[in-house]
Write a protein that holds these residues in place. Structure first.
Motif, PDB file in Angstrom:
ATOM      1  N   GLY A  13       0.153  -2.594   3.575  1.00  0.00           N
ATOM      2  CA  GLY A  13       0.441  -1.569   4.243  1.00  0.00           C
ATOM      3  C   GLY A  13      -0.491  -0.677   3.831  1.00  0.00           C
ATOM      4  O   GLY A  13      -1.135  -0.659   2.858  1.00  0.00           O
ATOM      5  N   SER A  14      -0.880   0.414   4.665  1.00  0.00           N
ATOM      6  CA  SER A  14      -1.907   1.370   4.330  1.00  0.00           C
ATOM      7  C   SER A  14      -1.275   2.755   4.036  1.00  0.00           C
ATOM      8  O   SER A  14      -2.344   3.680   3.454  1.00  0.00           O
ATOM      9  N   ALA A  15      -0.052   3.052   3.739  1.00  0.00           N
ATOM     10  CA  ALA A  15       0.351   4.432   3.496  1.00  0.00           C
ATOM     11  C   ALA A  15       0.046   4.570   2.108  1.00  0.00           C
ATOM     12  O   ALA A  15       0.231   3.695   1.204  1.00  0.00           O
ATOM     13  N   TYR A  16       0.126   5.849   1.923  1.00  0.00           N
ATOM     14  CA  TYR A  16       0.040   6.081   0.273  1.00  0.00           C
ATOM     15  C   TYR A  16       1.426   5.688  -0.240  1.00  0.00           C
ATOM     16  O   TYR A  16       2.413   5.858   0.277  1.00  0.00           O
ATOM     17  N   TRP A  17       1.477   5.344  -1.555  1.00  0.00           N
ATOM     18  CA  TRP A  17       2.555   4.827  -2.407  1.00  0.00           C
ATOM     19  C   TRP A  17       2.944   3.380  -1.964  1.00  0.00           C
ATOM     20  O   TRP A  17       3.934   2.811  -2.190  1.00  0.00           O
ATOM     21  N   ALA A  18       2.507   2.657  -0.834  1.00  0.00           N
ATOM     22  CA  ALA A  18       2.795   1.622  -0.293  1.00  0.00           C
ATOM     23  C   ALA A  18       2.847   0.632  -1.523  1.00  0.00           C
ATOM     24  O   ALA A  18       1.716   0.424  -1.992  1.00  0.00           O
ATOM     25  N   PHE A  19       3.802  -0.491  -1.393  1.00  0.00           N
ATOM     26  CA  PHE A  19       3.550  -1.311  -2.600  1.00  0.00           C
ATOM     27  C   PHE A  19       4.602  -2.533  -2.422  1.00  0.00           C
ATOM     28  O   PHE A  19       5.376  -2.469  -1.534  1.00  0.00           O
ATOM     29  N   LYS A  20       3.931  -3.737  -2.791  1.00  0.00           N
ATOM     30  CA  LYS A  20       4.590  -4.965  -2.666  1.00  0.00           C
ATOM     31  C   LYS A  20       4.508  -5.701  -4.027  1.00  0.00           C
ATOM     32  O   LYS A  20       3.786  -5.411  -4.714  1.00  0.00           O
ATOM     33  N   VAL A  21       5.508  -6.412  -4.407  1.00  0.00           N
ATOM     34  CA  VAL A  21       5.403  -7.224  -5.759  1.00  0.00           C
ATOM     35  C   VAL A  21       5.254  -8.657  -5.498  1.00  0.00           C
ATOM     36  O   VAL A  21       5.667  -9.349  -4.368  1.00  0.00           O
ATOM     37  N   TYR A  22       4.620  -9.474  -6.243  1.00  0.00           N
ATOM     38  CA  TYR A  22       3.918 -10.731  -6.137  1.00  0.00           C
ATOM     39  C   TYR A  22       4.553 -11.335  -7.321  1.00  0.00           C
ATOM     40  O   TYR A  22       4.474 -10.916  -8.407  1.00  0.00           O
ATOM     41  N   ALA A  23       4.860 -12.407  -7.308  1.00  0.00           N
ATOM     42  CA  ALA A  23       5.589 -13.305  -8.475  1.00  0.00           C
ATOM     43  C   ALA A  23       5.114 -14.790  -8.500  1.00  0.00           C
ATOM     44  O   ALA A  23       4.733 -15.572  -7.444  1.00  0.00           O
ATOM     45  N   LYS A  24       5.248 -15.159  -9.608  1.00  0.00           N
ATOM     46  CA  LYS A  24       4.798 -16.581 -10.031  1.00  0.00           C
ATOM     47  C   LYS A  24       5.776 -17.055 -11.069  1.00  0.00           C
ATOM     48  O   LYS A  24       6.367 -16.573 -11.942  1.00  0.00           O
TER      49      LYS A  24
END
Length: 185
Positions: free
Chosen positions: A174-185
């Motif tokens: 996403g391009s919004a300010y503060w947009a974030f996602k979590v990636y896991a392994k």
């Protein structure tokens, strides 16, 4: 292990007066020197994640540093120029005045098509993203949860690299300010 990739908050307002392409690199320099807007605050879910992660990393551009500090200044462990936004090319054209945002779109499209005058190329940005991903993974191996505060295009390059390496999570940030996602392994 987790690596959260977050786009910085809204930067200070800078002039959007129409300019020639020849003035765009100066405008970019001003934008890159701008910090976080005093009226923009991180969302509660980003603050909550910052509170449970062990370390925060940001690009060396002020808006990212300020965003990381707004999330949890005590955990800001690394601010590195290796994580700055993918550069935008420029040109010395003086035939059309448009808003800096319009130039940003024009030059980003040209950059994706291979034009990189006065900027790193897409290939160079991808190489930098590989090295930056290495750093983030090493931090995640040591600290288990890492929050990275970066920029739109470079964040997408990081996500693509994480996905190549088998990390699970969304393909798009996403391009919004503060947009974030979590990636896991």
């Amino acid at each position: 292990m987790e690596i959260a990739i977050l786009r910085h908050g809204m930067p200070h307002w800078i002039p959007m007066t129409p300019i020639y392409a020849s003035s765009f690199s100066g405008w970019i320099s001003s934008y890159n020197a701008s910090g976080l807007s005093e009226t923009d605050y991180p969302p509660k879910n980003a603050v909550a994640y910052a509170n449970v992660c062990q370390v925060i990393v940001s690009s060396s551009l002020q808006r990212s540093i300020d965003s990381a500090k707004a999330l949890n200044a005590e955990k800001l462990a690394l601010s590195d120029k290796q994580f700055i936004e993918a550069g935008l090319p420029s040109a010395n054209w003086k035939f059309l005045k448009v808003s800096p945002n319009t130039w940003a779109v024009i030059f980003r499209v040209l950059w994706l098509l291979g034009y990189s005058n006065n900027s790193e190329s897409l290939k160079e940005a991808k190489q930098r993203a590989i090295l930056a991903t290495d750093k983030l993974i090493k931090l995640a191996e040591k600290h288990q949860k890492v929050l990275f505060v970066g920029h739109g295009i470079f964040n997408q390059l990081l996500v693509k690299e994480l996905k190549k390496r088998g990390w699970s999570g969304s393909k798009k940030l996403g391009s919004a300010y503060w947009a974030f996602k979590v990636y896991a392994k």
